[in-house]
Design a protein around this motif. Structure first.
Motif, short mmCIF file in Angstrom:
data_model
loop_
_atom_site.label_atom_id
_atom_site.label_comp_id
_atom_site.label_asym_id
_atom_site.label_seq_id
_atom_site.Cartn_x
_atom_site.Cartn_y
_atom_site.Cartn_z
N GLU A 78 0.85 -1.21 0.08
CA GLU A 78 0.08 0.05 -0.02
C GLU A 78 0.97 1.25 0.15
O GLU A 78 1.67 1.17 0.81
CB GLU A 78 -0.99 0.06 1.35
CG GLU A 78 -2.20 -0.57 1.14
CD GLU A 78 -3.18 -0.73 2.38
OE1 GLU A 78 -4.19 0.28 2.03
OE2 GLU A 78 -2.86 -0.98 3.47
N ARG A 114 -12.05 5.11 -8.54
CA ARG A 114 -11.38 3.87 -8.13
C ARG A 114 -11.29 3.13 -9.46
O ARG A 114 -12.32 2.75 -10.03
CB ARG A 114 -12.35 3.23 -7.16
CG ARG A 114 -11.54 1.94 -6.88
CD ARG A 114 -12.60 0.92 -5.64
NE ARG A 114 -12.16 -0.14 -5.85
CZ ARG A 114 -12.23 -0.95 -4.77
NH1 ARG A 114 -12.49 -0.61 -3.46
NH2 ARG A 114 -11.88 -2.38 -4.63
N ASP A 115 -10.04 2.48 -9.70
CA ASP A 115 -9.93 1.88 -10.70
C ASP A 115 -9.06 0.27 -10.23
O ASP A 115 -8.23 0.60 -9.77
CB ASP A 115 -9.04 2.31 -11.87
CG ASP A 115 -8.64 1.82 -13.10
OD1 ASP A 115 -9.38 0.96 -13.54
OD2 ASP A 115 -7.85 2.47 -14.05
N ASP A 116 -9.78 -0.71 -10.78
CA ASP A 116 -9.22 -1.95 -10.44
C ASP A 116 -8.58 -2.70 -11.60
O ASP A 116 -9.40 -2.50 -12.42
CB ASP A 116 -10.40 -3.06 -9.78
CG ASP A 116 -10.62 -2.60 -8.61
OD1 ASP A 116 -10.01 -1.86 -7.46
OD2 ASP A 116 -11.97 -2.62 -8.04
N THR A 147 -5.40 -1.60 -7.10
CA THR A 147 -6.66 -0.83 -7.10
C THR A 147 -5.89 0.63 -6.63
O THR A 147 -4.82 0.89 -6.13
CB THR A 147 -7.36 -1.07 -5.66
OG1 THR A 147 -7.89 -2.36 -5.58
CG2 THR A 147 -8.56 -0.04 -5.39
N ARG A 149 -5.40 -8.18 -7.56
CA ARG A 149 -5.38 -6.95 -8.44
C ARG A 149 -4.61 -5.75 -7.71
O ARG A 149 -4.06 -5.74 -6.85
CB ARG A 149 -7.23 -6.56 -8.10
CG ARG A 149 -7.41 -5.90 -6.76
CD ARG A 149 -8.92 -5.60 -6.68
NE ARG A 149 -9.46 -6.79 -6.18
CZ ARG A 149 -10.33 -7.54 -6.37
NH1 ARG A 149 -11.62 -7.02 -7.35
NH2 ARG A 149 -11.05 -8.50 -5.89
N VAL A 164 -6.97 4.59 -6.40
CA VAL A 164 -8.10 5.50 -5.96
C VAL A 164 -7.38 6.95 -6.02
O VAL A 164 -6.20 7.09 -5.50
CB VAL A 164 -8.34 5.20 -4.31
CG1 VAL A 164 -9.63 6.40 -4.07
CG2 VAL A 164 -9.15 3.82 -4.39
N GLU A 224 -7.23 -6.24 -12.71
CA GLU A 224 -6.95 -7.44 -12.25
C GLU A 224 -5.57 -7.92 -12.72
O GLU A 224 -5.19 -7.62 -13.97
CB GLU A 224 -7.89 -8.39 -12.76
CG GLU A 224 -9.50 -8.38 -12.68
CD GLU A 224 -9.68 -8.26 -10.92
OE1 GLU A 224 -8.91 -9.23 -10.60
OE2 GLU A 224 -10.60 -7.64 -10.59
N ARG A 266 -3.25 0.11 -3.94
CA ARG A 266 -2.92 -0.92 -3.16
C ARG A 266 -2.82 -2.26 -4.18
O ARG A 266 -3.65 -2.32 -5.16
CB ARG A 266 -4.37 -1.30 -2.46
CG ARG A 266 -4.52 -2.41 -1.73
CD ARG A 266 -5.65 -2.78 -0.96
NE ARG A 266 -5.89 -1.75 0.14
CZ ARG A 266 -6.78 -1.66 0.74
NH1 ARG A 266 -7.89 -2.00 0.44
NH2 ARG A 266 -6.74 -0.76 1.77
N THR A 321 -2.41 -6.28 -4.40
CA THR A 321 -2.94 -7.40 -3.81
C THR A 321 -2.61 -8.65 -4.76
O THR A 321 -1.97 -8.37 -5.65
CB THR A 321 -4.37 -7.53 -3.43
OG1 THR A 321 -5.04 -7.85 -4.50
CG2 THR A 321 -4.72 -6.39 -2.61
N HIS A 323 -2.74 2.11 -17.41
CA HIS A 323 -3.02 2.83 -15.97
C HIS A 323 -1.48 3.15 -15.44
O HIS A 323 -0.61 2.40 -15.57
CB HIS A 323 -3.36 1.63 -15.10
CG HIS A 323 -4.53 0.70 -15.65
ND1 HIS A 323 -5.82 1.33 -15.53
CD2 HIS A 323 -4.58 -0.09 -16.32
CE1 HIS A 323 -6.60 0.48 -16.11
NE2 HIS A 323 -5.93 -0.51 -16.60
#
Length: 129
Positions: free
Chosen positions: A8, A56-58, A46, A44, A48, A60, A39, A41, A96
């Motif tokens: 993070e 918010r863009d996720d 994430t 994914r 913000v 994968e 963030r 993980t 991104h």
């Protein structure tokens, strides 16, 4: 397997540069409130961003196609940089940009390792006869 947070971070204030730093102080720090929050993980990424309007863009992990690190001279001196993640959404390629990430090379390697785990499932190889 549950989703676990691996990293993070926030876009650093240093990524704005000296001119934006002065403008940010004059504007009572408002530009710094909308910094990106990132963030990572095992499933994914994430991102913000925004102050007035939150976005918010996720991303994968299994959709990632390429990861690029971009660093200007100023960013290299400060140890930060931008990580550009290229992913596929259907037939469309999306870019991104994770701005002002501390140690961007390590972050891109971390993303690459996660992608390799997702793209190459563990276990014995199977063949169709």
């Amino acid at each position: 397997m549950s989703e676990t947070i691996l990293l993070e971070t926030r876009e650093t204030k240093r990524s704005y540069g000296p001119v934006w730093l002065v403008l940010g102080v004059l504007m009572l720090g408002l530009p710094f409130l909308g910094r990106q929050r990132i963030r990572l993980t095992n499933e994914r990424i994430t991102v913000v961003s925004g102050f007035w309007t939150k976005v918010r863009d996720d991303i994968e992990i299994f959709r990632i196609r390429d990861v690029v690190v971009k660093q200007s001279l100023y960013q290299r001196l400060l140890g930060i940089g931008d990580v550009v993640v290229k992913s596929m959404e259907g037939r469309t390629e999306e870019l991104h940009v994770l701005r002002g990430v501390p140690d961007p090379v390590a972050v891109s390697e971390h993303i690459r390792n996660l992608w390799n785990r997702a793209a190459r499932p563990a276990g014995p190889a199977t063949t169709l006869d």
